[in-house]
Write an enzyme that holds these catalytic residues in place. Structure first.
Site, mmCIF file in Angstrom:
data_model
loop_
_atom_site.group_PDB
_atom_site.id
_atom_site.type_symbol
_atom_site.label_atom_id
_atom_site.label_comp_id
_atom_site.label_asym_id
_atom_site.label_seq_id
_atom_site.Cartn_x
_atom_site.Cartn_y
_atom_site.Cartn_z
ATOM 1 N N GLU A 37 10.395 41.688 48.809
ATOM 2 C CA GLU A 37 9.323 41.373 47.870
ATOM 3 C C GLU A 37 9.765 41.463 46.417
ATOM 4 O O GLU A 37 9.406 40.625 45.600
ATOM 5 C CB GLU A 37 8.112 42.300 48.099
ATOM 6 C CG GLU A 37 7.294 41.964 49.336
ATOM 7 C CD GLU A 37 7.889 42.529 50.616
ATOM 8 O OE1 GLU A 37 8.899 43.261 50.543
ATOM 9 O OE2 GLU A 37 7.347 42.243 51.692
ATOM 10 N N HIS A 42 -2.527 48.196 54.275
ATOM 11 C CA HIS A 42 -2.733 46.744 54.388
ATOM 12 C C HIS A 42 -4.155 46.355 54.013
ATOM 13 O O HIS A 42 -4.652 45.333 54.469
ATOM 14 C CB HIS A 42 -2.474 46.273 55.834
ATOM 15 C CG HIS A 42 -1.047 46.380 56.269
ATOM 16 N ND1 HIS A 42 -0.433 47.577 56.523
ATOM 17 C CD2 HIS A 42 -0.117 45.429 56.498
ATOM 18 C CE1 HIS A 42 0.819 47.365 56.895
ATOM 19 N NE2 HIS A 42 1.036 46.061 56.893
#
Lengths: 443, 341, 336
Positions: free
Chosen positions: B73, B142
């Site tokens: 990322e 999440h």
């Protein structure tokens, strides 16, 4: 040309450095790169190397001296170079128009200088819109009962009151709504009985009796009290028609002084220190004249009674103001820094003046004491008779009573004319005033 | 779930599609219109994206323009920044907005600041897409809502579409913007259907929408909270309470005018957002009202409903309790309207 | 000159024209004198904040950029003054930036740590260790996607080789075969921590093997050695064969920043490296091969001195940014 040795910037945010020690004495030889001197910064000591080889001359900064970054601290002459005259320490490099200096300074925003007057906790709970509607409709929030949580006055409460007032034959209105155009001046106030209100702070030694000025009250002493010695006992007197004292009809200055003397006689248990501000100063002077043996020292802050001039408009304006908005412009005249008078300050000051009867009584008092905008009483003779050591403090920017009236004081009076201060030195610079009084009381 | 659409051009031909389809439609239009547009992200190619948002785009536009990135990322976001700096217009998809924490350096220190640090001599027209929010049972790592985090950074723009039409219009606006924009897509909205205008259009960044008119209380909400606020407002209407519901749409820049105008009308404000309540978007909205001339119109303390002071829990009941729900919004709005707060 | 004799000459002498070599010497002097001027200005309080000097690393900066054009990009580091000058920036506008002036490259918003000249392909120094690595890969991706043949040279220090961004960036450049040259300026210390202590492999170029790209370590103070390594890496990048990693072993004479108290290195070590001055070494090489004579070399140094003095005057004369413009350049004007 000799090589200049400067105080180097060796760290972020470093504006100057303290020279800790020279490793080379004046007149000694030094090699480029060798340790020349140490500097002490906030963080650590650091060694500075010689920028050139030669003989060290003209040491301009001795150990322990703080030198601005970029300023020369010594010179290194080449071997055999003619020695010039000893230079003086140059101004720091930053003095030249420079670098990161912005093109325009933003307006400095300074916090209000004056602390809020007391009584803030007595403010009615109300929502912002309720406050605005009440302000616009000339309604005193204190006269309303809130229906919101914990009695909070809400929009609907103010709207209901406005509706009620629109109905002429309904129940009599408890508080008449002042018409916006006409002054909120109620002539038919009723005098009250009872003694003047006195509060005390316990302590050790001779107490200080404090007499406030026109349209003020004892809460106005708070900033000064915080700065005075903690153990100094205090006695504060609220004048008639002021603070929590009863509303009284006062015929003139002598009548007012009589009321003060009566109260003083009631409470005084021995000699006291006496302090007065403005009208309270004039009254203190009168009291000292009438009870000379009871007064150990006299302190006067911008006392009235020493000349004819006074800003009568401001006194009337303050006495008359029925809202924070109409009060604020007059409050601004009290201080040398009107920007310190915020709307919030005016609102807080207004809280102690919500009672229309009190405002009317004070207006009447102003008319009686200061007819046609002059001081109708003269205490210069009393001042010349006072035997107690006397201190006088006056702000040079006093717009209410001109400081030049202080010059009426005889030579033995200690005179302090403060710069950048207006009519309320004890609020504008309480620490300085407290220090003067402290020394006067306990030399 | 069906969306209330608020599209300015009612004449435009529309088509019903889901929020995810609307985003895909926007990306397809962008890829067709502009050869410098590329999509980057983990598993956005053949897999179609973690939430099937890119879908079949790789088949239509090829692997060079719909690029699977390694699970990197920080690096991936940085490559998107560098590509944007030098002439491409990348849309970088994070699988979950939570993973943007790995890339904070490139988003906050680089993308947001390069134009400024370089004195306006460079631009970073990158778009970061971030599936966001709770309600999927995916628990603490999440399910977060980071709009306030990124909204705190000058140089970034942050949007939160609540409908399929806005999801498309805001994404195309983000792509047209010369500066970095973060698009928070709410995961629970991906399947929501709504009418979406066909073809290219943009929804202006920085403009909120009044999605329900009312005079008694203003509810400012964003993303899925808009729908919960509307649900609450519908119930309150039966009691005669008319709530005005504002869909914030942009967190940065924030639409001060629309919020101030509404609060001046109603005198009551409730902020509803999914991010953690403390130091969140609602704090900013409350402060802007307190600082504005709407202050003098307030008739009750401002109220905030936000996420609990806890990570998003796994247990479904706990998870629901951790973020505002319609019943809670209804309750607070009712008390506000009745002057009981 | 016979061909076999030619081949015995150093690479740089063979590969570049006398004009190019003299220009390289000029830039090396300019970097040194610029940084000495900046240091002097800093000590006089004319420069705000801190800065990181690359004195002693001039060969690495100039030789690495020898074959780059303005279309080629570089990403730079907090120790980026040399890179900026090597890529062609004007020292006057650089000084102006250091002095916080509107006339600086970044209009006074960036300072030393964000010095950039986008027009000559310098995408900027970076205050974050490893910050430029993924950005360089992105620039490489742009070139490849748009079918351009420009390359991106990514400068970073030994400290950055232990950042995650380094590994992610090298991996992606390699899997996509992007035209990026990673140039590590290994000056032995990441602030005070020795690279030998902090890095698991003996050479940073060893890291290249993990990402299937060529890796080479050269003497970073040897102009010709650096130029040769970069020549090979740039050719590979332009041919579409992908990235390379070049490690230039060098040394910063000064501390990490102006706040450095230099407690982690010995005077002997510093003096040893100072005796291997890359500028004097290159100059001697040019003189030895008849590219320039002593008087010509002196003239180049004098001209660089004059350019630095003029640059400082230009910077001093420039206007400061208007305070009201504090938020200017946060967003594009038309979008603000």
């Amino acid at each position: 040309m000799p090589t200049e040795v400067i105080m180097p910037k060796v760290d972020m945010d470093m504006a100057s450095g303290k020279l800790a020690v020279w490793h080379v004495a004046e007149g000694e030889a030094v090699k480029k790169g060798a340790a020349l001197f140490d500097i002490e910064t906030d963080k650590a000591a650091m060694e500075v190397e010689a920028p050139a080889s030669g003989i060290l001359r003209h040491i301009l900064a001795n150990p322990g001296v703080d030198v601005p970054v970029g300023s020369p601290v010594a010179y290194i002459y080449a071997e055999g170079e003619a020695i010039g005259p000893a230079p003086v320490a140059a101004p720091p490099a930053l003095a030249e128009p420079d670098a990161a200096k912005p093109a325009a300074e933003p307006e400095a925003v300074e916090a209000a200088a004056l602390p809020l007057a007391g009584a803030a906790d007595e403010a009615p709970r109300a929502t912002p819109v309720a406050r605005r509607l009440a302000r616009e409709g000339g309604i005193e929030l204190a006269a309303l009962a809130g229906t919101g949580p914990k009695g909070r006055i809400q929009r609907s409460d103010v709207e209901a009151e406005i509706e009620r007032r629109k109905t002429p034959v309904a129940a009599p209105a408890p508080v008449p709504a002042p018409a916006p155009a006409a002054p909120a001046y109620v002539m038919d106030w009723t005098p009250q009985a009872g003694d003047l209100h006195v509060t005390t702070r316990k302590g050790n030694g001779v107490p200080l009796v404090m007499v406030h000025g026109f349209a003020a009250d004892s809460a106005g002493w708070t900033p000064l009290e915080r700065a005075l010695p903690r153990d100094l006992p205090l006695i504060r007197i609220d004048l008639p028609s002021h603070g929590r004292s009863p509303l009284r009809r006062i015929a003139g200055f002598a009548d007012l002084a009589k009321a003060l003397v009566q109260t003083f006689d009631r409470i005084a248990e021995g000699p006291v220190h006496l302090l007065g501000h403005s009208l309270g100063g004039a009254l203190s002077l009168a009291l000292a004249d009438i009870r000379p043996r009871q007064i150990k020292t006299l302190s006067l802050i911008a006392p009235a009674g020493l000349g004819p001039e006074i800003d009568g408009a401001a006194l009337n304006g303050i006495a008359r103001a029925s809202t924070a908005d109409s009060l604020a412009p007059w409050l601004k005249r009290l201080t040398a820094r009107p920007e310190g008078i915020s709307h919030d300050f005016a609102k807080a000051a207004m809280l102690s003046r919500l009672d229309p009867a009190l405002r009317s009584a004070q207006q009447e008092l102003a008319e009686s004491l200061f007819p046609d905008g002059v001081q109708a009483f003269d205490l210069t003779a009393a001042l010349s008779r006072v035997t107690a050591p006397t201190l006088m403090v006056w702000g040079r920017d006093d717009h209410i009573l001109p400081w030049k009236q202080a010059l009426a004081a005889p030579g033995e009076v200690a005179l302090h004319l403060m710069r950048g201060v207006g009519h309320v030195p004890h609020m504008e610079d309480p620490e300085a005033v407290a220090a003067l009084i402290g020394r006067h009381l306990r030399p | 779930m069906n969306a209330q659409t608020h599209i300015s051009q009612p004449e435009t031909k529309t088509r019903e599609m889901s929020y995810a389809e609307a985003i895909r439609d926007a990306m397809a239009i962008a890829l067709e219109r502009d050869p410098t547009v590329i999509l980057m992200g983990e598993d956005i190619g053949t897999y179609g994206g973690a939430f099937q948002v890119t879908g079949d785009l790789v088949e239509r536009f090829g692997k060079d323009r719909v690029m699977d990135t390694p699970i990197s990322e920080l690096g991936g976001a940085g490559v998107a920044v560098g590509a944007a700096l030098t002439g491409l217009k990348p849309i970088y998809e994070f699988q979950f907005s939570d993973f943007a924490a790995l890339a904070m350096e490139q988003i906050v220190n680089q993308a947001a600041k390069l134009r400024y640090m370089l004195g306006g001599e460079a631009a970073v027209p990158v778009v970061f897409r971030m599936p966001s929010g709770s309600g999927t049972g995916a628990a603490a790592q999440h399910s977060q809502s980071f709009e306030a985090w990124f909204g705190h950074v000058p140089g970034l723009k942050v949007v939160q579409p609540s409908t399929p039409a806005d999801a498309k219009g805001l994404l195309l606006a983000a792509l047209a913007d010369p500066d970095p924009v973060i698009v928070f897509e709410h995961k629970l909205l991906y399947k929501m259907k709504g009418e979406v205008p066909e073809g290219y259009y943009t929804t202006p960044i920085g403009k909120a929408a009044v999605v329900r008119q009312g005079k008694d209380v203003t509810i400012v909400a964003s993303a899925i909270m808009v729908h919960r606020a509307l649900e609450a407002a519908a119930k309150l209407a039966k009691e005669g309470i008319e709530a005005e519901v504002i869909d914030l749409r942009s967190v940065r820049p924030i639409d001060r005018e629309t919020i101030i105008a509404s609060v001046k009308k109603t005198g009551k404000l409730l902020c509803v957002y999914e991010g953690v309540r403390t130091l969140g978007v609602g704090a900013e909205i409350s402060a802007l009202i307190a600082e504005s001339d709407a202050f003098d119109y307030l008739d009750a303390p401002i109220q905030r409903l936000g996420g609990a002071e806890a990570p998003i829990p796994y247990n479904p009941d706990l998870e629901r309790a951790a973020v505002p729900q319609a019943a809670g919004i209804e309750d607070v709005a009712r008390k506000l309207a009745r002057g009981q707060v | 000159m016979a061909r076999d004799t030619q081949e015995n000459l150093p690479f740089a002498i063979r590969a570049f024209s006398p004009e190019q070599l003299k220009e390289a010497l000029r830039k090396m002097h300019l970097i040194r004198l610029f940084e000495e001027g900046a240091e002097e200005s800093y000590m006089r309080g004319l420069i705000h904040g801190t800065m990181h000097l690359s004195i002693g690393q001039e060969a690495s900066a100039v030789a690495s950029c020898m074959e780059l054009t303005d279309a080629d990009k570089i990403t730079s580091t907090h120790r980026g003054h040399g890179h900026c000058i090597a890529k062609g920036a004007d020292v006057g506008r650089m000084f102006a930036e250091f002095f916080g002036k509107e006339t600086g490259y970044c209009h006074g918003r960036g300072g030393s740590m964000h010095i950039a000249d986008v027009k000559t392909g310098n995408l900027g120094a970076n205050g974050i260790v490893g910050g430029g690595l993924p950005i360089a890969v992105g620039a490489g991706l742009t070139a490849k996607r748009l079918g351009r043949d420009d390359v991106t040279l990514c400068f970073f220090g030994d400290g950055a080789n232990n950042e995650g961004a380094f590994h992610e960036a090298l991996n992606m450049a390699s899997i996509w075969k992007l035209p990026v040259i990673f140039v590590c300026e290994n000056n032995k210390y990441g602030m005070s921590t020795a690279a030998a202590y902090a890095t698991a492999v003996p050479n940073i170029s060893d890291r290249a093997a993990a990402y299937a790209m060529p890796g080479v370590t050269v003497d970073g103070n040897d102009f010709s050695a650096v130029a040769e390594a970069l020549h090979i890496a740039i050719a590979r990048a332009r041919a579409g064969e992908g990235p390379s990693l070049v490690e230039n072993l060098t040394y910063r004479w000064r501390g990490h920043s102006k706040s450095d108290r230099n407690r982690y290195r010995t005077k002997d070590e510093i003096e040893d490296w100072m005796s291997r001055d890359p500028i004097q070494r290159f100059r001697a090489e040019l003189v030895a091969h008849g590219i320039i004579d002593e008087a010509g070399a002196d003239a180049i140094e004098t001209a660089a001195k004059d350019a630095v003095a003029a640059g400082i005057e230009f910077a001093k004369a420039g206007p400061a940014p208007a305070i009201t413009d504090v938020t200017k350049f946060v967003h594009a004007e038309e979008a603000a």
